[in-house]
Design a protein around this motif. Structure first.
Motif, PDB file in Angstrom:
ATOM      1  N   VAL A   8      10.957  10.274   3.658  1.00 36.62           N
ATOM      2  CA  VAL A   8      10.959  10.764   5.032  1.00 36.62           C
ATOM      3  C   VAL A   8      10.084   9.845   5.878  1.00 36.62           C
ATOM      4  CG1 VAL A   8      10.342  12.682   6.550  1.00 36.62           C
ATOM      5  CG2 VAL A   8      11.254  13.144   4.255  1.00 36.62           C
ATOM      6  N   PRO A   9      10.624   9.277   6.955  1.00 34.37           N
ATOM      7  CA  PRO A   9       9.804   8.397   7.800  1.00 34.37           C
ATOM      8  C   PRO A   9       8.678   9.184   8.455  1.00 34.37           C
ATOM      9  CG  PRO A   9      11.926   8.859   8.834  1.00 34.37           C
ATOM     10  CD  PRO A   9      12.005   9.395   7.443  1.00 34.37           C
ATOM     11  N   ILE A  10       7.466   8.622   8.426  1.00 34.26           N
ATOM     12  CA  ILE A  10       6.290   9.299   8.978  1.00 34.26           C
ATOM     13  C   ILE A  10       5.597   8.365   9.957  1.00 34.26           C
ATOM     14  CG2 ILE A  10       4.036  10.333   8.434  1.00 34.26           C
ATOM     15  CD1 ILE A  10       5.131  11.047   5.684  1.00 34.26           C
ATOM     16  N   ASP A  11       5.243   8.902  11.094  1.00 36.88           N
ATOM     17  CA  ASP A  11       4.506   8.144  12.100  1.00 36.88           C
ATOM     18  C   ASP A  11       3.142   7.770  11.525  1.00 36.88           C
ATOM     19  OD1 ASP A  11       3.133   7.143  14.265  1.00 36.88           O
ATOM     20  OD2 ASP A  11       3.791   8.711  15.650  1.00 36.88           O
ATOM     21  N   ARG A  12       2.833   6.473  11.462  1.00 43.53           N
ATOM     22  CA  ARG A  12       1.583   6.020  10.867  1.00 43.53           C
ATOM     23  C   ARG A  12       0.361   6.586  11.589  1.00 43.53           C
ATOM     24  NH1 ARG A  12       1.711   2.347   6.982  1.00 43.53           N
ATOM     25  NH2 ARG A  12      -0.493   1.867   7.357  1.00 43.53           N
ATOM     26  N   LYS A  13       0.508   6.975  12.848  1.00 42.51           N
ATOM     27  CA  LYS A  13      -0.606   7.548  13.589  1.00 42.51           C
ATOM     28  C   LYS A  13      -1.023   8.894  13.011  1.00 42.51           C
ATOM     29  CE  LYS A  13       1.560   7.272  17.490  1.00 42.51           C
ATOM     30  NZ  LYS A  13       1.889   7.380  18.932  1.00 42.51           N
ATOM     31  N   LEU A  14      -0.139   9.511  12.248  1.00 42.24           N
ATOM     32  CA  LEU A  14      -0.441  10.816  11.659  1.00 42.24           C
ATOM     33  C   LEU A  14      -1.058  10.701  10.264  1.00 42.24           C
ATOM     34  CD1 LEU A  14       2.835  12.711  12.667  1.00 42.24           C
ATOM     35  CD2 LEU A  14       0.641  12.710  13.863  1.00 42.24           C
ATOM     36  N   LEU A  15      -1.136   9.488   9.740  1.00 40.51           N
ATOM     37  CA  LEU A  15      -1.642   9.308   8.382  1.00 40.51           C
ATOM     38  C   LEU A  15      -3.164   9.278   8.351  1.00 40.51           C
ATOM     39  CD1 LEU A  15       0.769   6.514   7.092  1.00 40.51           C
ATOM     40  CD2 LEU A  15       1.001   8.992   6.860  1.00 40.51           C
ATOM     41  N   ILE A  16      -3.722   9.734   7.222  1.00 41.70           N
ATOM     42  CA  ILE A  16      -5.158   9.639   6.962  1.00 41.70           C
ATOM     43  C   ILE A  16      -5.350   8.449   6.039  1.00 41.70           C
ATOM     44  CG2 ILE A  16      -7.198  10.799   6.019  1.00 41.70           C
ATOM     45  CD1 ILE A  16      -5.816  13.461   6.606  1.00 41.70           C
ATOM     46  N   GLU A  17      -5.713   7.312   6.615  1.00 48.05           N
ATOM     47  CA  GLU A  17      -5.818   6.087   5.843  1.00 48.05           C
ATOM     48  C   GLU A  17      -6.844   6.199   4.716  1.00 48.05           C
ATOM     49  OE1 GLU A  17      -3.941   3.541   6.038  1.00 48.05           O
ATOM     50  OE2 GLU A  17      -2.838   3.972   7.886  1.00 48.05           O
ATOM     51  N   GLY A  18      -7.902   6.966   4.955  1.00 45.94           N
ATOM     52  CA  GLY A  18      -8.932   7.114   3.928  1.00 45.94           C
ATOM     53  C   GLY A  18      -8.408   7.747   2.663  1.00 45.94           C
ATOM     54  N   LEU A  19      -7.453   8.681   2.803  1.00 49.89           N
ATOM     55  CA  LEU A  19      -6.873   9.311   1.624  1.00 49.89           C
ATOM     56  C   LEU A  19      -6.113   8.281   0.799  1.00 49.89           C
ATOM     57  CD1 LEU A  19      -6.128  11.758  -0.103  1.00 49.89           C
ATOM     58  CD2 LEU A  19      -4.242  12.210   1.480  1.00 49.89           C
ATOM     59  N   GLY A  20      -5.346   7.441   1.479  1.00 50.81           N
ATOM     60  CA  GLY A  20      -4.605   6.400   0.767  1.00 50.81           C
ATOM     61  C   GLY A  20      -5.525   5.437   0.049  1.00 50.81           C
ATOM     62  N   LYS A  21      -6.636   5.078   0.677  1.00 50.41           N
ATOM     63  CA  LYS A  21      -7.583   4.161   0.046  1.00 50.41           C
ATOM     64  C   LYS A  21      -8.240   4.811  -1.169  1.00 50.41           C
ATOM     65  CE  LYS A  21      -8.554   1.701   4.357  1.00 50.41           C
ATOM     66  NZ  LYS A  21      -9.556   1.404   5.409  1.00 50.41           N
ATOM     67  N   GLY A  22      -8.565   6.087  -1.043  1.00 46.25           N
ATOM     68  CA  GLY A  22      -9.163   6.787  -2.182  1.00 46.25           C
ATOM     69  C   GLY A  22      -8.228   6.863  -3.366  1.00 46.25           C
ATOM     70  N   LEU A  23      -6.936   7.072  -3.092  1.00 44.95           N
ATOM     71  CA  LEU A  23      -5.957   7.115  -4.170  1.00 44.95           C
ATOM     72  C   LEU A  23      -5.804   5.740  -4.818  1.00 44.95           C
ATOM     73  CD1 LEU A  23      -3.245   9.403  -2.521  1.00 44.95           C
ATOM     74  CD2 LEU A  23      -4.810  10.006  -4.376  1.00 44.95           C
ATOM     75  N   ARG A  24      -5.908   4.677  -4.013  1.00 41.67           N
ATOM     76  CA  ARG A  24      -5.840   3.331  -4.580  1.00 41.67           C
ATOM     77  C   ARG A  24      -7.019   3.076  -5.514  1.00 41.67           C
ATOM     78  NH1 ARG A  24      -4.869   1.070   0.651  1.00 41.67           N
ATOM     79  NH2 ARG A  24      -6.645  -0.357   0.388  1.00 41.67           N
ATOM     80  N   VAL A  25      -8.175   3.618  -5.189  1.00 39.69           N
ATOM     81  CA  VAL A  25      -9.339   3.471  -6.056  1.00 39.69           C
ATOM     82  C   VAL A  25      -9.097   4.177  -7.392  1.00 39.69           C
ATOM     83  CG1 VAL A  25     -11.772   4.077  -6.371  1.00 39.69           C
ATOM     84  CG2 VAL A  25     -10.994   3.131  -4.190  1.00 39.69           C
ATOM     85  N   ILE A  26      -8.519   5.365  -7.342  1.00 36.84           N
ATOM     86  CA  ILE A  26      -8.204   6.073  -8.590  1.00 36.84           C
ATOM     87  C   ILE A  26      -7.214   5.258  -9.418  1.00 36.84           C
ATOM     88  CG2 ILE A  26      -7.064   8.116  -9.545  1.00 36.84           C
ATOM     89  CD1 ILE A  26      -8.205   9.720  -7.223  1.00 36.84           C
ATOM     90  N   GLU A  27      -6.200   4.695  -8.761  1.00 40.42           N
ATOM     91  CA  GLU A  27      -5.180   3.922  -9.469  1.00 40.42           C
ATOM     92  C   GLU A  27      -5.719   2.592  -9.990  1.00 40.42           C
ATOM     93  OE1 GLU A  27      -2.037   3.574  -6.627  1.00 40.42           O
ATOM     94  OE2 GLU A  27      -1.174   5.520  -7.126  1.00 40.42           O
ATOM     95  N   ALA A  28      -6.895   2.179  -9.523  1.00 44.02           N
ATOM     96  CA  ALA A  28      -7.482   0.924 -10.004  1.00 44.02           C
ATOM     97  C   ALA A  28      -7.866   1.007 -11.475  1.00 44.02           C
ATOM     98  CB  ALA A  28      -8.717   0.572  -9.170  1.00 44.02           C
ATOM     99  N   PHE A  29      -8.143   2.209 -11.961  1.00 49.22           N
ATOM    100  CA  PHE A  29      -8.491   2.382 -13.375  1.00 49.22           C
ATOM    101  C   PHE A  29      -7.217   2.306 -14.218  1.00 49.22           C
ATOM    102  CE2 PHE A  29     -11.890   4.352 -10.997  1.00 49.22           C
ATOM    103  CZ  PHE A  29     -13.028   3.970 -11.684  1.00 49.22           C
TER     104      PHE A  29
END
Length: 259
Positions: A8-29
């Motif tokens: 589903v296309p989502i307006d990037r203005k509605l995203l919480i970038e910090g959540l995405g970064k935190g998930l990337r940190v988890i996936e780093a392991f």
């Protein structure tokens, strides 16, 4: 997005970038890097050391990670993130009694999995009728080019989507039988498209073969695959397809009207 849903296309203005970064940190392991410093986590998550450290300390605070002051590692609480999907995924749950019945019929272990980017993720598994069983446990992730499920799902892609996937994939070698040439792999996918199934012969482990076909829903769409993994010596020649392919096809046809 779950495998059952269309993006589903989502307006990037509605995203919480910090959540995405935190998930990337988890996936780093990963298996080969279960303990990371802030610098290493930042490099793997495309963040600065300072930013990575703040996310790591937040994970520690909320019980998802631990630290000795230098290294960080994940704690069992992080499994809750994946368990929610495993418990809520509709198709693997529906398929479970069907693959269990088929397993008792053929004497082998069956799996249902999906393609997550460039890895096959196994979501459900029949209880083996054997004391020692072969196959992947739910949650296992394997590079898609070395397992039959990967080719089975990719065979349902159109040519443009397949070519984009191939261009981005890392064709690492695991055995002398692993197909690492993108052109040869593409030919195999097209053959799987024509046949409606694929047999992977010792791509990942010596002595093991996999047989898989796409699980298509009533609209002909495919998000999952059904497979069986066996010892090569038990099914020499064409015996694997002769004995096990009809079993997989029967399960797939039974599931098609209800998934």
């Amino acid at each position: 997005m779950t495998p059952d849903a269309e993006p589903v296309p989502i307006d990037r203005k509605l995203l919480i970038e910090g959540l995405g970064k935190g998930l990337r940190v988890i996936e780093a392991f990963a298996d080969d890097r279960p303990r990371l410093t802030a610098t290493e986590a930042g490099e793997r998550a495309a963040l600065t050391r300072t930013a990575a450290r703040r996310y790591l300390l937040s994970l520690v605070h909320y019980g998802y990670a631990a630290t000795d002051g230098k290294y960080y590692w994940l704690l069992p609480r992080v499994l809750r993130l994946g368990q929610a999907f495993m418990e809520g995924a509709r198709v693997p749950r529906i398929a479970q009694p069907f693959i269990q019945r088929a397993s008792m019929q053929c004497g082998e272990t069956l799996n249902v999995g999906t393609l997550d980017g460039h890895e096959v993720v196994y979501l459900s598994r029949s209880n083996s009728p054997r004391v020692v069983s072969i196959g992947f446990h739910p949650g296992a992730r394997v590079p898609a080019h070395v397992v039959s499920q990967g080719l089975a799902i990719l065979s349902t892609y159109d040519d443009a989507r397949l070519d984009a996937w191939l261009a981005a994939h890392d064709f690492a070698s695991f055995t002398g039988f692993t197909v690492v040439d993108p052109a040869e792999f593409r030919d195999n996918v097209l053959t799987a498209r024509r046949l409606g199934y694929w047999q992977a012969d010792q791509y990942l482990n010596f002595g093991l073969c996999g047989l898989a076909l796409p699980l298509k829903d009533r609209k002909g769409q495919c998000q999952y695959a059904l497979s069986v993994t066996v010892q090569r010596q038990v099914y020499p020649g064409e015996q694997m397809t002769e004995k096990l392919l009809p079993v997989l096809r029967e399960v797939a046809e039974s599931l098609r009207p209800i998934i």
